[in-house]
Design an enzyme around this catalytic site. Structure first.
Site, mmCIF file in Angstrom:
data_model
loop_
_atom_site.group_PDB
_atom_site.id
_atom_site.type_symbol
_atom_site.label_atom_id
_atom_site.label_comp_id
_atom_site.label_asym_id
_atom_site.label_seq_id
_atom_site.Cartn_x
_atom_site.Cartn_y
_atom_site.Cartn_z
ATOM 1 N N ASP A 445 8.827 5.560 -2.621
ATOM 2 C CA ASP A 445 7.404 5.718 -2.351
ATOM 3 C C ASP A 445 6.697 6.435 -3.504
ATOM 4 O OD1 ASP A 445 5.095 5.426 -0.859
ATOM 5 O OD2 ASP A 445 5.930 6.331 0.953
ATOM 6 N N ASP A 511 0.475 0.125 4.335
ATOM 7 C CA ASP A 511 0.814 1.073 5.392
ATOM 8 C C ASP A 511 0.227 0.664 6.729
ATOM 9 O OD1 ASP A 511 2.407 2.786 3.953
ATOM 10 O OD2 ASP A 511 0.824 4.236 3.512
#
Length: 707
Positions: A445, A511
């Site tokens: 990430d 997301d």
């Protein structure tokens, strides 16, 4: 004729014709439809036919635009090379030294002896018909030379009158925007230190009204994961170009004598309709040696199931449920390392938290792998929380200007991988984890944009070195751990580019697991990437990013067309929900060989209330389409829906796909059990079939097989 050197590259219905006659840099005489095999006389004729017009108020020697446009040649737009030697040598004028062609690759060397510069160009036409090009600039002078920018440009014809690019935001990536291609420059600059949720992905020029199936189109992509520029420019001379390159911060391109700077690859795709432009990228990516060779495992990611509540028994139960529904990979997300109870602390301290895991991760990893699932782990190596042992011990490792700290974002700062000690620390920590545990997958990430991204130790800007260091770190981990797969996640889909995809195995699309949002995000992300490289998960019934509640059928149908996964606490789901989910997992596995190898096709209907997309087998033998009701239609039924991409003269049988979900609201007349329609590919593309009327936020699948 002996001084004229015109080269033709041909592949997959595309021709690229380069005028390498010199003495200036090569120019592109044609990039577009295949011209057939042209002999020397025909190529010279093409060059003559492209001769510039000498207007009354123009230059006496008006030349075509070079692939690196030069101010010295009379290009008044964005120069290809923008640089200087402490104020001198501000305008380069390169002279061709050598040209070598090997197949569909051309290597060009040029120099500017007065400016003390050498330029090496590589121009290729791939097997799928993509143009790709890069440049390396070397300082051959005796003092430092500063590169402020180096971009490559490809010409587009007058007929390209419209531009399409993309913007977006966190949980709303890849939003298309269309506008006229007028005179002047349309510049998409990114200074976020990563590709960006608002990055254009592709910058597309085309004929008026182009869509997925029609119109002549030229598109470019800048394959770089840091600051970058994509642009389109039309000058008063009539020439128009599209191009891009890295966007260097001040001082990042300073070259000492014999130092060099290399641009990222710039990719160009030509086609009739957006689908053909997209297919060229898909075919190129699938032909790479590094492209995933195995079936993409069905993933269960723990984030939206447990967040930071990492209880071993709870995670074991979740793994049991994952195995029950047919998942093949279990990914432990955030919260497993020292001090990480929420998102305020712990980033940088990449040691398993002994307070949560007194026996390390072994009990969980052993349980997961004992179920036959692969084990994956979330990491965010490029970031650090100020509240961490690492930041307290090495505050100078934070990306900053040196006299102030940047504002935090998500309670974190960037970790400067351009500092060798910081790089070595991360490599040791990640390597140690991969050595100790049976980890086959890293969810990598990158959750913030960089502000004041500098090197405190030198006072210099640091994004260029940061990007290269990330590439080196990924490459080294892959070298040490063959078979390791890595996902590029960046606040969702904020690092999607062909630079990061050279060393990762998929991207996290967004997301947002809201299926309505995901339909649009995936539609446009697939303009660059094939479905198997885009993570698409079934989220919980209520989306945590939008608050919408959606059926399992809609969530699963949306996730089918990608690298399928689950991000939901299915250990707490009802037996009926788990049984239905298992059916969707089984359906994905049945369709996976088609979905992850076939051609992606999309249809335009002029309204966003309904979307049609599908995947067609390379041999045209089978296809699966998704008819998606995004919102309430203005009409009571949709009329017939066209199915693009099939072989025109073959006969196909269209059936509803047997799915675990409920039946649509109002069935079409042929939509009975066992019902089918037999039509040619040409008829299905031009006329189509009636589909059932659906509620908003529902979708149906059509199975189409040649008979």
């Amino acid at each position: 004729m002996s001084n004229i050197k015109v080269l033709q590259l041909r592949s997959a219905g595309v021709s690229l014709v380069l005028d390498c006659s010199g003495p200036a840099l090569p120019s592109v005489l044609h990039w577009g439809a295949d011209l057939g095999s042209l002999d020397e006389a025909a190529l010279v004729g093409l060059r003559q036919g492209a001769g510039a017009v000498q207007t009354g108020n123009g230059l006496d020697d008006n030349k075509p635009v070079a692939i690196i446009p030069e101010y010295s040649a009379g290009w008044f737009g964005l120069p290809g090379l923008n640089g200087h030697r402490d104020g001198h040598d501000f305008s380069a004028s390169f002279q061709l030294q050598s040209v070598a062609q090997t197949g569909n690759t051309v290597q060009v060397a040029a120099t500017d002896t007065q400016a003390g510069l050498k330029l090496d160009l590589t121009i290729e036409l791939t097997d799928s018909g993509l143009v790709r090009a890069k440049a390396e600039l070397t300082n051959t002078g005796t003092s430092a030379y500063t590169v402020d920018g180096l971009v490559l440009a490809l010409p587009v014809p007058t007929e390209a009158t419209e531009l399409l690019d993309m913007t977006g935001r966190h949980i709303g990536e890849r939003v298309p925007q269309r506008h006229a291609f007028t005179q002047g420059a349309h510049i998409r600059d990114n200074r976020r230190g990563r590709t960006g949720a608002d990055a254009t992905l592709l910058l597309i020029a085309g004929t008026r009204g182009f869509d997925f199936g029609t119109g002549e189109i030229w598109a470019v992509h800048t394959a770089w994961s840091g600051n970058h520029r994509s642009y389109a420019e039309r000058g008063m001379s009539g020439y128009a170009v599209i191009g891009g390159g890295e966007l260097l911060l001040p001082g990042e391109g300073r070259l000492q004598p014999e130092g060099s700077y290399s641009t990222p690859w710039i990719y160009g795709s030509y086609g009739i309709g957006l689908d053909q432009v997209s297919t060229r990228f898909h075919e190129y990516l699938r032909a790479r040696e590094t492209h995933p060779k195995t079936d993409r495992p069905v993933v269960l990611n723990t984030w939206e199931a447990v967040y930071f509540d990492l209880d071993l028994d709870k995670l074991k139960a979740l793994a049991d449920a994952a195995a029950e529904v047919g998942a093949e990979r279990f990914v432990l997300d955030d919260g497993w390392f020292r001090g990480r109870r929420d998102d305020h602390a712990g980033l940088g301290d990449w040691y398993v938290d002994e307070g949560i895991w007194p026996k390390g991760l072994h009990p969980l990893v052993d349980h997961v792998t004992g179920l036959g699932l692969q084990f994956g782990l979330w990491v965010e190596p490029e970031m650090v929380n100020p509240d961490s042992d690492l930041a307290r011990e090495h505050p100078d490792w934070i990306l900053a200007t040196g006299n102030r700290m940047p504002p935090t974002a998500r309670h974190q700062q960037g970790l400067n991988l351009g500092i060798p000690a910081a790089y070595d620390y991360l490599l040791e920590r990640l390597d140690s984890l991969l050595n100790e545990y049976d980890i086959s997958y890293l969810k990598w990430d990158h959750n913030r944009d960089f502000v004041d991204g500098g090197n405190q130790q030198t006072g210099a800007a640091g994004i260029h070195e940061q990007t290269l260091a990330v590439y080196r770190l990924l490459d080294e981990l892959k070298r040490r751990h063959p078979g390791l797969e890595i996902e590029s996640c960046s606040s969702g889909g904020a690092r999607v580019d062909l630079g990061i995809l050279e060393r990762t195995d998929r991207v996290w699309g967004s997301d947002s697991n809201d299926a309505l949002e995901r339909q649009k995000i995936q539609r446009w992300t697939q303009m660059l990437l094939p479905p198997e490289l885009i993570g698409c998960h079934v989220g919980p019934p209520k989306a945590h990013t939008t608050g919408r509640t959606q059926s399992l059928a809609f969530r699963a149908t949306t996730a089918l067309f990608g690298h399928f996964g689950i991000e939901w606490d299915i250990s707490a789901a009802s037996p009926e929900e788990r049984a239905e989910l298992a059916g969707w997992v089984a359906l994905h596995k049945e369709l996976r060989p088609l979905l992850h190898t076939g051609k992606v096709v999309r249809a335009d209907r002029g309204s966003d209330d309904f979307l049609l997309h599908g995947v067609v087998a390379q041999d045209g033998s089978r296809a699966v389409y998704s008819a998606v009701q995004m919102a309430q239609s203005i009409t009571s039924d949709l009329g017939r829906v066209r199915l693009p991409g099939l072989t025109k003269d073959r006969v196909y049988r269209v059936r509803k796909t047997a799915t675990p979900g409920p039946e649509p609201r109002h069935k079409a007349s042929w939509w009975a059990d066992g019902g089918a329609v037999d039509l040619t590919g040409a008829a299905l593309a031009a006329v189509g079939v009636q589909v059932p009327a659906q509620w908003p936020e529902t979708a149906i699948l059509l199975d189409v097989q040649a008979i």
